[in-house]
Design an enzyme around this catalytic site. Structure first.
Site, short mmCIF file in Angstrom:
data_model
loop_
_atom_site.label_atom_id
_atom_site.label_comp_id
_atom_site.label_asym_id
_atom_site.label_seq_id
_atom_site.Cartn_x
_atom_site.Cartn_y
_atom_site.Cartn_z
CG HIS A 129 -8.07 1.60 3.82
ND1 HIS A 129 -9.06 0.51 4.00
CD2 HIS A 129 -6.95 1.41 4.42
CE1 HIS A 129 -8.31 -0.36 4.80
NE2 HIS A 129 -7.23 0.23 5.27
CE1 TYR A 149 0.46 1.89 8.84
CE2 TYR A 149 -0.96 -0.09 9.26
CZ TYR A 149 -0.57 1.20 8.75
OH TYR A 149 -1.31 1.59 7.23
N1 Q9C Z 1 -7.35 1.77 15.84
C1 Q9C Z 1 -3.61 0.75 6.00
O1 Q9C Z 1 -3.18 -0.20 6.68
N2 Q9C Z 1 -7.17 3.53 11.78
N3 Q9C Z 1 -4.38 1.64 6.75
C2 Q9C Z 1 -7.98 2.62 12.29
C3 Q9C Z 1 -8.43 1.89 14.83
C4 Q9C Z 1 -7.15 3.35 10.13
C5 Q9C Z 1 -4.84 1.36 7.92
C6 Q9C Z 1 -8.04 3.08 13.96
C7 Q9C Z 1 -6.11 2.52 9.77
C8 Q9C Z 1 -6.03 2.74 8.42
C9 Q9C Z 1 -3.31 0.84 4.82
ZN ZN Z 2 -3.80 -2.29 7.03
#
Ligand code: Q9C
Ligand code: ZN
Length: 671
Positions: A135, A305
């Site tokens: 990102h 996660y």
């Molecule tokens: N529930 C990576 O997986 N938050 N980053 C989104 C929506 C950001 C994820 C909130 C998630 C970033 C590397």
């Molecule tokens: Zn991700």
């Protein structure tokens, strides 16, 4: 040639220091749990441990701006309040006094992996890193990412090793907008990403993540976005996008190196992704990429996660990189309607850039983006309501079975060869003890008195049994009469508890179709014989104008037709038959052999006619798991072939849902 594993505990040494619901899932345990699972399963021991290093400033500046680097450089000296303040200018990310150090290690670990693979120290590998990268943008942190590990690695590899083309496969559930922005006008880096999108309602909520963003200027066609507009996508959805979009384009592109943004938040149980693909799907995604770029593949951790599904998925990926056969994929019942809509849109958006998609269906006039535009204008309230209802359901914790243990058979590859033909290194010459009862049965059944034939046939039957018991992985037999050998194997497989046999026939062997409509065998035959009629659901002749000598047409048939059929059929044995004069070059044959090993737990039995001695070596090497050589950039396949394939796919997709690339009612309102 081994598999590198790059990890350093130091990258667990930063965490969120304040309350932020958006960031609380990005925890140090993500890394420890993944690494411990690799150690506990013995996988870590089988890898080559490569140390991390810090990325240099020059490395980081390949992608990021000096101003941004200078700003991040100050974070180790900030107070808690200053860190919070600094964090506020970005979205969904946090800083910590040690994160700059870890971010340098994460990027450096990725570069160590690239160096290990590019110098030939290992064939492939995985880097377990934190913070993730995809990102982060030229001058901004985002979504837990500080430096764009994979983007830096792509530029580094091009610069240091002079390679021409890099493929980045981003199977993380989020859109790696940082990678897209970095390469959108660059045709030397092909970026593919699928991601939860929900018509732009899902983070990072960018129009830029939709299928219409195909790249800019010279890079047009080299950015592939597959938006998921519903949650709950499953193995079938993922595999059909691989078969019908990513792989055909990737083979046409012919990368020199494959980098994977390996996020596992696209697996079941993940609170971010809310998808339903099982951890063992990553064994297949990995396997399907392992014959590109001569096997040069670097997987780099991004998201993930749910700690359980994360470590299971990491183990599936690494075990596949090590060359262990993939587990049989279960429940591939075809993609859902929403996935088909996405698939169709992506193929339509890219048909002008890739010859493999030239004949993809055009977008209907009422294309799906209209729905999104309505949402933008504040319409689509009905759908809003439906979605809310779904979300309530999906917050329930979903349980899934632990992936079955995968084990390598004691003998990987067994060969049945006539005397005088040498057995290649690493393979075992196989002969069965000649049981007179069996020999007699075979003599009667196949009306042959040739001792050579009978010895071969009895060896084949023994080999089939040993594969079923997992004592032998795969095999190759050089026989006097492939048709006879094929019949013998098919008959014996049924008695040896093989539930389904996929027969892939290259060339015009005389194939008896009798007994193939009960579903116990699925026969796919590639030849140039002017169209034999399709003989029901389980006998599929694929007619190519120049037989198998046109590599492009053949590859397209393998990726878009054979693989989906094979995956959905889920055989316990693959019988790969090659007849003389098939016209297929060694490279394409090795690709076929390699790809088919994703099925039937790698149980492939290859039959070749005696005259094809020269092909024993290349075939054995593919059976042993050596990556097939790259086919080079593919030219456009023959128009007649593409049209014939498209017709065949259309005719078969009622029976074989994994062949579908358009939603049942294209452009319709239903989901
Ligand atoms: N529930 C990576 O997986 N938050 N980053 C989104 C929506 C950001 C994820 C909130 C998630 C970033 C590397
Ligand atoms: Zn991700």
């Amino acid at each position: 040639m081994g598999t590198a594993l790059i990890y350093d505990e130091e990258m667990t040494k930063y965490k969120l220091l304040w309350v932020d619901p958006a960031c609380k899932i990005e925890v140090p345990e993500r890394l420890t749990v993944s690494h411990e699972a690799l150690v506990k399963t013995g996988l870590a021991d089988r890898c080559v441990a490569v140390p991390v290093r810090e990325a240099t400033e020059a490395d980081i500046l390949l992608v990021h701006s000096e101003e941004y680097l200078e700003a991040v450089k100050k974070t180790p000296y900030m107070t808690l309040e200053e860190l919070k303040e600094f964090t506020l200018q970005y979205g969904d990310v946090y800083f910590h006094p040690n994160i700059y150090h870890c971010a340098k290690l994460a990027a450096g670990a990725t570069l160590q992996l690239v160096d290990s693979v590019m110098t030939g120290k290992v064939r492939n590998g995985m880097a377990l890193v934190r913070p993730p990268g995809h990102h982060s943008m030229r001058s901004a942190a985002s979504g837990f990412c500080v430096f764009n590990n994979v983007a830096i690695a792509a530029r580094y590899a091009k610069q240091k090793y002079g390679i021409k083309r890099v493929l980045i496969v981003d199977w993380d559930v989020h859109h790696g907008q940082g990678v897209q922005y970095c390469f959108e006008d660059d045709p030397s880096v092909l970026y593919f990403s699928w991601h939860r999108y929900e018509h732009q309602k899902y983070w990072p909520q960018l129009r830029d993540s939709d299928y219409g963003c195909v790249g800019k200027e010279k890079g047009a066609g080299f950015n592939i976005n597959v938006p998921w507009n519903k949650v709950g996508m499953k193995n079938s959805d993922y595999l059909s996008v691989f078969c019908h979009v990513l792989l055909p384009i990737a083979y046409e592109f012919s990368p020199d190196l494959v980098l994977v943004c390996a996020g596992f938040d696209s697996a079941i149980g993940d609170p971010e992704g809310e998808m339903r693909a099982s951890p063992d799907v990553f064994a297949h995604l990995t396997h399907l990429l392992m014959n590109l770029a001569g096997g040069k593949l670097c997987a780099v951790l991004e998201g993930g996660y749910n700690l359980t599904s994360l470590h299971q998925s990491v183990c599936q990926t690494v075990q596949t990189l090590l060359g262990d056969p993939a587990p049989r994929p279960a429940n591939l019942d075809g993609p859902c309607t929403s996935a088909l809509e996405s698939l169709h849109c992506v193929r339509a958006a890219h048909r002008q850039y890739w010859s493999c998609l030239k004949h993809a269906a055009e977008l209907p006039t009422s294309d799906f983006s209209t729905k999104r535009i309505k949402l933008d204008e504040g319409g689509g309230e009905e759908e809003e309501r439906q979605k809310t209802g779904e979300e309530e359901k999906s917050t329930e914790e979903e349980a899934w079975p632990e992936p079955p243990k995968r084990f390598t058979p004691p003998v990987s590859t067994a060969l049945v060869l006539p005397e005088g033909v040498a057995c290649p290194d690493g393979c075992k010459r196989f002969t069965s003890s000649e049981d007179p009862v069996i020999i007699n049965k075979l003599r009667e059944k196949f009306l042959t008195d040739s001792d050579d034939d009978l010895t071969t046939l009895s060896s084949l039957t023994a080999l089939v049994e040993k594969m079923e018991k997992n004592e032998i992985g795969n095999g190759l037999a050089l026989v006097r009469d492939v048709s006879m050998a094929m019949m013998c194997v098919v008959e014996h497989a049924a008695t040896a508890h093989h539930d389904r046999v996929l027969i892939v026939c290259v060339g015009d062997a005389v194939v008896q179709s009798q007994g193939t409509d009960d579903g116990k065998t699925l026969l796919v035959q590639f030849s140039n014989k002017e169209s034999e009629e399709q003989k029901g659901k389980f006998h599929i002749p694929v007619c190519l104008k120049k037989g198998c000598s046109d590599v492009s047409g053949f590859t397209q048939a393998v990726l878009g037709l054979l693989l989906p059929l094979g995956y959905q059929y889920d055989p316990s044995l693959v019988l790969l038959v090659r007849t003389p004069g098939s016209g297929l070059c060694d490279g394409a044959w090795q690709q076929l052999t390699g790809l088919l090993q994703g099925l039937a737990q790698g149980h492939t039995l290859v039959l070749m006619q005696e005259g094809e001695k020269a092909c024993v070596g290349p075939t054995a090497s593919s059976l042993l798991g050596v990556a097939a050589p790259s086919l080079g950039k593919l030219h456009a396949p023959l128009t007649e072939d593409v049209e014939a394939l498209e017709r065949l796919r259309l005719g078969l997709q009622a029976d074989w849902k994994l062949l579908r690339t358009t939603a049942p009612e294209t452009g319709g309102e239903e989901h």
